[in-house]
Write a protein that holds these residues in place. Structure first.
Motif, PDB file in Angstrom:
ATOM      1  N   THR A 231       0.834  -1.205   0.000  1.00  0.00           N
ATOM      2  CA  THR A 231       0.000   0.000   0.000  1.00  0.00           C
ATOM      3  C   THR A 231       0.864   1.248   0.000  1.00  0.00           C
ATOM      4  N   ARG A 232       1.904   1.227   0.794  1.00  0.00           N
ATOM      5  CA  ARG A 232       2.797   2.389   0.880  1.00  0.00           C
ATOM      6  C   ARG A 232       3.445   2.666  -0.482  1.00  0.00           C
ATOM      7  N   GLU A 233       3.912   1.614  -1.153  1.00  0.00           N
ATOM      8  CA  GLU A 233       4.554   1.781  -2.453  1.00  0.00           C
ATOM      9  C   GLU A 233       3.566   2.364  -3.466  1.00  0.00           C
ATOM     10  N   GLU A 234       2.356   1.849  -3.450  1.00  0.00           N
ATOM     11  CA  GLU A 234       1.368   2.330  -4.409  1.00  0.00           C
ATOM     12  C   GLU A 234       0.921   3.753  -4.093  1.00  0.00           C
ATOM     13  N   PHE A 235       0.866   4.084  -2.816  1.00  0.00           N
ATOM     14  CA  PHE A 235       0.512   5.451  -2.465  1.00  0.00           C
ATOM     15  C   PHE A 235       1.622   6.418  -2.874  1.00  0.00           C
ATOM     16  N   GLU A 236       2.887   6.005  -2.723  1.00  0.00           N
ATOM     17  CA  GLU A 236       4.002   6.839  -3.178  1.00  0.00           C
ATOM     18  C   GLU A 236       3.883   7.082  -4.685  1.00  0.00           C
ATOM     19  N   ALA A 237       3.466   6.043  -5.426  1.00  0.00           N
ATOM     20  CA  ALA A 237       3.279   6.204  -6.867  1.00  0.00           C
ATOM     21  C   ALA A 237       2.134   7.169  -7.165  1.00  0.00           C
ATOM     22  N   MET A 239       1.319   9.719  -5.256  1.00  0.00           N
ATOM     23  CA  MET A 239       1.858  11.047  -4.986  1.00  0.00           C
ATOM     24  C   MET A 239       2.784  11.522  -6.107  1.00  0.00           C
ATOM     25  N   ASP A 240       3.450  10.572  -6.752  1.00  0.00           N
ATOM     26  CA  ASP A 240       4.353  10.911  -7.855  1.00  0.00           C
ATOM     27  C   ASP A 240       3.599  11.130  -9.158  1.00  0.00           C
ATOM     28  N   GLY A 241       2.277  10.961  -9.130  1.00  0.00           N
ATOM     29  CA  GLY A 241       1.468  11.211 -10.315  1.00  0.00           C
ATOM     30  C   GLY A 241       1.529  10.100 -11.349  1.00  0.00           C
ATOM     31  N   GLU A 242       1.812   8.872 -10.928  1.00  0.00           N
ATOM     32  CA  GLU A 242       1.975   7.769 -11.872  1.00  0.00           C
ATOM     33  C   GLU A 242       0.646   7.129 -12.275  1.00  0.00           C
ATOM     34  N   TYR A 243      -0.453   7.577 -11.674  1.00  0.00           N
ATOM     35  CA  TYR A 243      -1.768   7.058 -12.040  1.00  0.00           C
ATOM     36  C   TYR A 243      -2.615   8.198 -12.598  1.00  0.00           C
ATOM     37  N   SER A 244      -3.606   7.829 -13.381  1.00  0.00           N
ATOM     38  CA  SER A 244      -4.540   8.810 -13.929  1.00  0.00           C
ATOM     39  C   SER A 244      -5.784   8.875 -13.062  1.00  0.00           C
ATOM     40  N   ALA A 245      -6.618   9.873 -13.321  1.00  0.00           N
ATOM     41  CA  ALA A 245      -7.849  10.039 -12.555  1.00  0.00           C
ATOM     42  C   ALA A 245      -8.692   8.769 -12.639  1.00  0.00           C
ATOM     43  N   GLY A 246      -9.167   8.309 -11.473  1.00  0.00           N
ATOM     44  CA  GLY A 246     -10.027   7.133 -11.407  1.00  0.00           C
ATOM     45  C   GLY A 246      -9.285   5.818 -11.381  1.00  0.00           C
ATOM     46  N   GLU A 247      -7.973   5.851 -11.554  1.00  0.00           N
ATOM     47  CA  GLU A 247      -7.217   4.602 -11.642  1.00  0.00           C
ATOM     48  C   GLU A 247      -6.882   4.027 -10.271  1.00  0.00           C
ATOM     49  N   LYS A 248      -6.660   4.878  -9.288  1.00  0.00           N
ATOM     50  CA  LYS A 248      -6.258   4.394  -7.964  1.00  0.00           C
ATOM     51  C   LYS A 248      -6.744   5.388  -6.913  1.00  0.00           C
ATOM     52  N   VAL A 249      -7.208   4.859  -5.756  1.00  0.00           N
ATOM     53  CA  VAL A 249      -7.576   5.687  -4.609  1.00  0.00           C
ATOM     54  C   VAL A 249      -6.964   5.078  -3.362  1.00  0.00           C
ATOM     55  N   LEU A 250      -6.884   5.883  -2.322  1.00  0.00           N
ATOM     56  CA  LEU A 250      -6.505   5.397  -1.001  1.00  0.00           C
ATOM     57  C   LEU A 250      -7.747   5.435  -0.126  1.00  0.00           C
ATOM     58  N   ARG A 251      -8.076   4.297   0.461  1.00  0.00           N
ATOM     59  CA  ARG A 251      -9.281   4.202   1.286  1.00  0.00           C
ATOM     60  C   ARG A 251      -8.916   4.047   2.757  1.00  0.00           C
ATOM     61  N   VAL A 252      -9.726   4.656   3.620  1.00  0.00           N
ATOM     62  CA  VAL A 252      -9.605   4.459   5.068  1.00  0.00           C
ATOM     63  C   VAL A 252     -10.332   3.172   5.421  1.00  0.00           C
ATOM     64  N   LYS A 253      -9.663   2.304   6.128  1.00  0.00           N
ATOM     65  CA  LYS A 253     -10.244   1.029   6.514  1.00  0.00           C
ATOM     66  C   LYS A 253     -11.138   1.247   7.746  1.00  0.00           C
ATOM     67  N   THR A 254     -12.431   1.038   7.566  1.00  0.00           N
ATOM     68  CA  THR A 254     -13.375   1.258   8.669  1.00  0.00           C
ATOM     69  C   THR A 254     -14.024  -0.074   9.054  1.00  0.00           C
ATOM     70  N   ASP A 255     -15.303  -0.165   8.910  1.00  0.00           N
ATOM     71  CA  ASP A 255     -16.046  -1.395   9.198  1.00  0.00           C
ATOM     72  C   ASP A 255     -16.859  -1.699   7.950  1.00  0.00           C
ATOM     73  N   ILE A 256     -16.464  -2.711   7.205  1.00  0.00           N
ATOM     74  CA  ILE A 256     -17.113  -2.985   5.932  1.00  0.00           C
ATOM     75  C   ILE A 256     -18.555  -3.442   6.117  1.00  0.00           C
ATOM     76  N   GLU A 257     -18.929  -3.780   7.353  1.00  0.00           N
ATOM     77  CA  GLU A 257     -20.310  -4.181   7.628  1.00  0.00           C
ATOM     78  C   GLU A 257     -21.046  -3.132   8.461  1.00  0.00           C
ATOM     79  N   HIS A 258     -20.503  -1.942   8.503  1.00  0.00           N
ATOM     80  CA  HIS A 258     -21.148  -0.878   9.285  1.00  0.00           C
ATOM     81  C   HIS A 258     -22.584  -0.684   8.803  1.00  0.00           C
TER      82      HIS A 258
END
Length: 571
Positions: A231-237, A239-258
């Motif tokens: 996750t850290r490596e992909e997030f660094e990518a 930040m470096d602008g290596e993905y286009s809009a809609g290609e990658k997001v960072l999600r906060v892990k909460t409760d998937i059954e909330h």
């Protein structure tokens, strides 16, 4: 209804009736307590037909009690309700209730978080009005944070940053700190990295619709359990602008059954290809969502109390997941309803106003027809008049209606005694004046003789408003000049004294000289009105307020070669 339920109904009804009577200082009514009684005790609803008969005698007995007896009885039944009444009485000393748990904080710090996508409309004034008032009450701090981390959907307007700060100054407040979120991307990145290391976030490349289906069914995203290093490596990518809009997001892990799907693994960062309009931020492509950015900044800037719309309740719930990961204490939150403003045909929406300006339907943000602070300011409305009206709305969670008449009444109280009077005739009808003095001398201000009189020449003719023109043979009193009688197209001066006015036989009207008057264009919420003002109007500097008698208050905007332009404020 059995005896046990009957007794419980009586007990609850007595408390509600006592509370109601003490709160409103009046005798309780059965109808007034039925709603609270049923709302607080849903098990009573099946007996709804019988309850009025049961509580009627209780309400009648309380009606015969004195205020002191009612208070003593409520103290005996429920001391907490008495404490609630006392708290409301204390709050009544102010238009705003006390901030919750204010004593638990060494410093009271509140923030306004505008999106600088355009100048402020009237509804925006509520937040700084309330925050500024609380700051003064608690000797606290007022932070302005520009939430400008969406360079695409709510694209910032570079002029709006200063225009919003000018609007806050117009309302009478000065921020203690001004922050631009677009200057703080590295701070958000650092906290995202830390959140990833804590196991609280993961990168996701699921198509939006696909993830939405999984989220709504309580099914985990296949990327959810990837290790923090990946996750850290992909997030660094990201930040470096290596993905286009809609290609990658960072999600906060909460409760998937909330129970609330909106809180399940929400997006903290996304890619945006559109450069930010601020040069300092134009190279960034990985941008935080508002809930992540504002949550981080509220903590780092020491905000003690957040005031936000009732529709943003989920924001606090999302942010609490982040706060729990970082072991932070969440600020106090006050949710309030929306403000609805009467008197305007134009939508109170920044984007709509901008569209109407671009289409030429409005002259600009300060067009008198626009529901904006720039418009009210140009019309001569004092900022404090707006603040007092906004503060008077309180902080209710219900939607509230703001009548422009309340702002106008506040403004009138502030300016009336200082504002000179003047005559303005619209669509004037010309009459030759025969006999009488060469000039009229109405007072500069009817309540202040020491401010003198105006000298308005008559020459040969005057202009009257068509509705004021008397019928042939009828009399009127030209204010500051005297009585005249219409004879055809002429007004003949008469020897009547003021008693004809006092007796109600003759109307007092305003007027201007036909040949020496000043052409004037009055800009109003209903469009421009052409007329002629008394010649002395040109002596007033731009920004001066005058009251055009029998018309209303107006702000002198400018004097041009062929006319004076004024902006109408209110009656």
């Amino acid at each position: 209804m059995d005896d046990e339920v009957r007794e419980r109904v009586k007990e609850e009804a007595e408390k509600n009736a006592l509370f109601n009577a003490l709160k409103h200082d009046s005798d309780p009514q059965v109808g007034a307590i039925m709603g609270p009684l049923m709302g607080e005790n849903p098990e009573f609803r099946e007996h709804g037909d019988e309850i009025p008969e049961v509580i009627g005698p209780v309400v009648g007995q309380i009606g015969s009690m004195s205020t002191a007896e009612r208070r003593d009885r409520l103290e005996e039944l429920d001391p907490d309700l008495v404490a609630e009444l006392d708290a409301e009485d204390e709050a009544d000393e102010h238009d705003l209730p006390d901030l919750p748990n204010a004593d638990d904080y060494d410093d009271i710090r509140l923030r306004a978080a505008p999106n600088p996508n355009g100048p402020w409309h009237l509804g925006h004034a509520r937040m700084p009005s309330v925050i500024g008032t609380y700051k003064e009450r608690y000797d606290g701090a007022f932070v302005v944070r520009f939430d400008d981390t969406d360079p695409e959907t709510k694209r910032p307007d570079l002029d709006a940053y200063d225009e919003i700060l000018d609007a806050i100054e117009y309302l009478g407040f000065e921020p203690d700190e001004v922050i631009r979120a677009s200057d703080r991307l590295e701070t958000y990145y650092d906290h995202a990295r830390e959140l990833i290391d804590l196991g609280g976030a993961y990168t996701c490349s699921c198509p939006q619709g696909e993830f939405s289906d999984m989220k709504n069914s309580g099914e985990a995203c296949p990327h959810r359990d990837k290790d923090p290093e990946t996750t850290r490596e992909e997030f660094e990518a990201m930040m470096d602008g290596e993905y286009s809009a809609g290609e990658k997001v960072l999600r906060v892990k909460t409760d998937i059954e909330h129970k609330n799907p909106a809180l399940r693994d929400w997006v903290a960062f996304r890619m945006i290809d559109t450069p930010h309009p601020r040069e300092e931020a134009s190279e960034y492509r990985c941008w935080p969502m508002l809930d992540f950015q504002s949550g981080i900044d509220d903590h780092l800037t020491g905000i003690s109390h957040i005031i936000r719309g009732i529709d943003l309740q989920d924001s606090a719930k999302r942010q609490r997941f982040v706060y729990d990961y970082f072991d932070w204490e969440y600020p106090e939150v006050i949710h309030w309803g929306h403000v609805q403003v009467d008197a305007y045909d134009v939508s109170m929406s920044t984007s709509t106003i901008k569209e109407q300006i671009e289409a030429g339907e409005l002259d600009g943000w300060d067009d008198p027809r626009a529901p904006t602070l720039a418009s009210l300011r140009r019309r001569g409305i004092r900022g404090q008049a707006i603040v007092d009206a906004m503060v008077g709305l309180g902080t209710s969670t219900s939607n509230v209606d703001l009548a422009m008449s309340s702002i106008y009444a506040n403004n009138r109280d502030m300016i009336d005694e200082d504002t000179d009077r003047a005559f303005l005739v619209r669509d004037g009808e010309r009459f030759v004046v025969e006999g009488g003095p060469d000039a009229g001398h109405p007072p500069v201000h009817p309540n202040h003789e020491d401010r003198g009189e105006r000298d308005i020449p008559v020459d040969e003719a005057v202009l009257l408003e068509p509705d004021d023109a008397p019928a042939d043979g009828e009399r009127v009193w030209l204010k500051g000049y005297g009585p005249v009688r219409r004879e055809g197209d002429a007004l003949e001066f008469t020897d009547d004294d003021i008693d004809v006015v006092r007796d109600g036989d003759v109307d007092v009207i305003h007027w201007v000289p036909a040949d020496e008057s000043q052409p004037l264009r009055l800009r109003t919420m209903d469009g421009d009105v052409s007329g002629h003002a008394e010649p002395g109007i040109t002596d007033y500097d731009p920004d001066a307020m005058v009251q055009f008698e029998r018309i209303g208050f107006a702000r002198i905007d400018r004097h041009e070669d062929d006319e004076t332009v004024a902006y109408y404020a209110h009656q």
